[in-house]
Enzyme design. Sequence first.
Site, short mmCIF file in Angstrom:
data_model
loop_
_atom_site.label_atom_id
_atom_site.label_comp_id
_atom_site.label_asym_id
_atom_site.label_seq_id
_atom_site.Cartn_x
_atom_site.Cartn_y
_atom_site.Cartn_z
N GLY A 130 -3.55 76.17 20.50
CA GLY A 130 -2.56 75.20 20.01
C GLY A 130 -3.19 74.23 19.04
O GLY A 130 -2.65 73.97 17.95
N GLY A 131 -4.35 73.68 19.40
CA GLY A 131 -5.03 72.73 18.53
C GLY A 131 -5.39 73.35 17.19
O GLY A 131 -5.20 72.75 16.13
N CYS B 107 -9.92 67.73 31.47
CA CYS B 107 -10.71 68.27 30.35
C CYS B 107 -12.20 68.11 30.60
O CYS B 107 -13.00 68.79 30.00
CB CYS B 107 -10.30 67.60 29.05
SG CYS B 107 -9.63 65.98 29.26
N GLU C 80 -8.02 67.51 20.91
CA GLU C 80 -8.98 67.66 22.00
C GLU C 80 -8.62 68.95 22.70
O GLU C 80 -7.50 69.11 23.18
CB GLU C 80 -8.84 66.45 22.92
CG GLU C 80 -10.01 66.29 23.85
CD GLU C 80 -9.53 66.17 25.25
OE1 GLU C 80 -8.91 65.15 25.59
OE2 GLU C 80 -9.75 67.11 26.01
P1 NAP Z 1 -0.77 73.97 24.89
O1 NAP Z 1 -0.20 75.30 25.16
O2 NAP Z 1 -1.82 73.88 23.85
O3 NAP Z 1 0.46 73.01 24.49
C1 NAP Z 1 0.26 71.66 24.12
C2 NAP Z 1 1.30 71.28 23.08
O4 NAP Z 1 1.02 71.95 21.86
C3 NAP Z 1 2.72 71.67 23.47
O5 NAP Z 1 3.57 70.65 22.99
C4 NAP Z 1 2.93 72.95 22.73
O6 NAP Z 1 4.27 73.19 22.41
C5 NAP Z 1 2.14 72.73 21.46
N1 NAP Z 1 1.64 74.00 20.91
C6 NAP Z 1 0.93 74.95 21.58
N2 NAP Z 1 0.65 75.99 20.74
C7 NAP Z 1 1.21 75.68 19.55
C8 NAP Z 1 1.29 76.35 18.30
N3 NAP Z 1 0.72 77.55 18.11
N4 NAP Z 1 1.94 75.75 17.31
C9 NAP Z 1 2.51 74.54 17.47
N5 NAP Z 1 2.48 73.84 18.63
C10 NAP Z 1 1.84 74.41 19.66
O7 NAP Z 1 -1.36 73.29 26.18
P2 NAP Z 1 -0.76 73.14 27.66
O8 NAP Z 1 0.67 73.52 27.68
O9 NAP Z 1 -1.07 71.80 28.08
O10 NAP Z 1 -1.62 74.09 28.56
C11 NAP Z 1 -1.99 75.40 28.22
C12 NAP Z 1 -3.50 75.56 28.29
O11 NAP Z 1 -4.12 74.54 27.51
C13 NAP Z 1 -4.12 75.38 29.66
O12 NAP Z 1 -4.06 76.54 30.43
C14 NAP Z 1 -5.53 74.99 29.31
O13 NAP Z 1 -6.30 76.12 29.04
C15 NAP Z 1 -5.39 74.19 28.04
N6 NAP Z 1 -5.45 72.73 28.27
C16 NAP Z 1 -6.64 72.12 28.06
C17 NAP Z 1 -6.74 70.75 28.25
C18 NAP Z 1 -8.01 70.06 28.01
O14 NAP Z 1 -8.04 68.86 28.16
N7 NAP Z 1 -9.07 70.73 27.62
C19 NAP Z 1 -5.65 70.00 28.66
C20 NAP Z 1 -4.44 70.65 28.86
C21 NAP Z 1 -4.37 72.02 28.66
P3 NAP Z 1 5.28 74.04 23.36
O15 NAP Z 1 6.25 73.01 23.81
O16 NAP Z 1 5.92 75.04 22.50
O17 NAP Z 1 4.47 74.61 24.46
#
Ligand code: NAP
Length: 525
Positions: free
Chosen positions: A245-246, A302, A265
Amino acid sequence: MTLTGNLLIGQRAVPGTEAPIRAIDPATHQPLEPAYPGASAEHVAQACALAWAAFDAYRETSLEQRAHFLDSIAGQIEALGDELIHRAVAETGLPPARIQGERGRTCMQLRTFARVVRAGEWLDVRVDPALPERQPLARPDLRQRQVALGPVAVFGASNFPLAFSVAGGDTVSALAAGCPVVVKAHGAHPGTSELVGHAVALAVKQCGLPEGVFSLLHGSGREVGLGLVNDPRIKAVGFTGSRSGGLALLHAAQARPEPIPVYAEMASINPVFLFEHALQANTDALAQGFVASLTQGAGQFCTNPGLVIARQGPALQRFVEQAGEHVRQAVAQTMLTPGIFSAYEAGVAALAENRNAQTAASGQPAQGPNQCQAQLFVTEARAFLADEALQAEVFGAASLVVTCDSDEQIREVAEHLEGQLTATLHLVDADLASARALLPTLERKAGRILVNGWPTGVEVCDTMVHGGPFPATSDARSTSVGTAAILRFLRPVCYQGFPDALLPQALQQGNPLHLRRLLDGQREA
Ligand code: NAP
């Protein structure tokens, strides 16, 4: 307050028109009311236009006005009372005590930034007075201050529904810098987001600020999120979440006609180095402390310790046995979302099936949906160095112990690591030489290096660095936690040859804001 499912575009509550988001209670797997229809491209444009219209007025609010605004948001969040706690618990599966603690941290963060704004040090005022007689060339009067970057798009994080979401660290540091904020709510906690968004909007109104200072949009990342990142009026992005996502946001921001900074992050496995003498002296306490840190909050931090590195031998063997015992007793805990649970299960299965890693212990089995069963794995340094898959982040209560045969091999493993938020050292005096030899590597790899502690638990203070080289973050020069987070949303402007009457207050000759300036190379007392 009755939840409406609406977007907040400035002061207007507007129903979305796109596919609805509905929170799921991860403890019961049941959907929660109401539905949150997503924002359209038109809604995104409206929020960005309002933010842009508010920008010049908001960034020139007085220090006191802006600080009062941040204090007011904290007051409004507290005034939400137990309703906020109940909704956040239902949407995240986190226990009430954790949410109460997080609310306290969120309000403390807002008040801390209010103090920072009032003090004005962040303006970093520099004055080089004119030297009209200087030979061979006269020097003009030169003055510098920091100004806000512009409207910021903030992505709420799933794992901190309050402290890193609608009014969390990214939002408060952007608002403190003088940037309007448009939040893309995380789809896992839209109701919590609506409650907090309403509190922020009330504070905007009460403080008499332009309505575009804050908007809250629901919808998918690929539409609403990328729509925000691509809008020319957005000048920076704050994000916490997955690596993919990042990176998607970073690439979109860099591909714009006017590229903008993305403070993302993402992934970190937070290595813990157990030095030989410390391990021998404190084996059992280290095993206990490690598993407590690993399993806290189902490992959904994280800074969760996902990697332990130490020299093989009887002490490490005992550490693994003891840690394994604690892991076996660990009760399965509900994870934040079904998606995060599935990602955890897939990550754990990949490690379990990897012939280079052995399962040392598994926690208590799940008793309900979306529950994380803690896991401990062991591998050898040589296998770790040869297999990139072994350093993939498994978000949740899983960790891998890497056994090394020498200090040199420990350094090799450290060199092999990707960028990290934290690196932890456990040592006693007899380990100082080994630790000293490892430090240059760790300083290149991590944003925070800690001794004889555990990486979970991130203090909000002036010295905190919650950042680090990629993939921990997309910009290693910054921190997303602590007061230095404000620097991400500022840029310097130099004013040359200005008459006093035309200068912003912060730079005027009489120093009406009583700031500690860098005057002609000397810091004022
Ligand atoms: P995520 O899938 O990265 O989603 C976070 C935000 O980003 C959501 O609003 C999501 O929108 C958006 N997003 C994700 N992919 C995108 C893309 N390709 N284009 C545009 N926007 C996008 O994170 P999450 O839902 O919190 O958790 C999923 C995974 O992230 C976890 O399993 C973990 O591995 C990781 N995570 C890591 C940390 C850390 O601190 N290191 C924290 C939280 C999560 P949508 O509404 O469409 O989903």
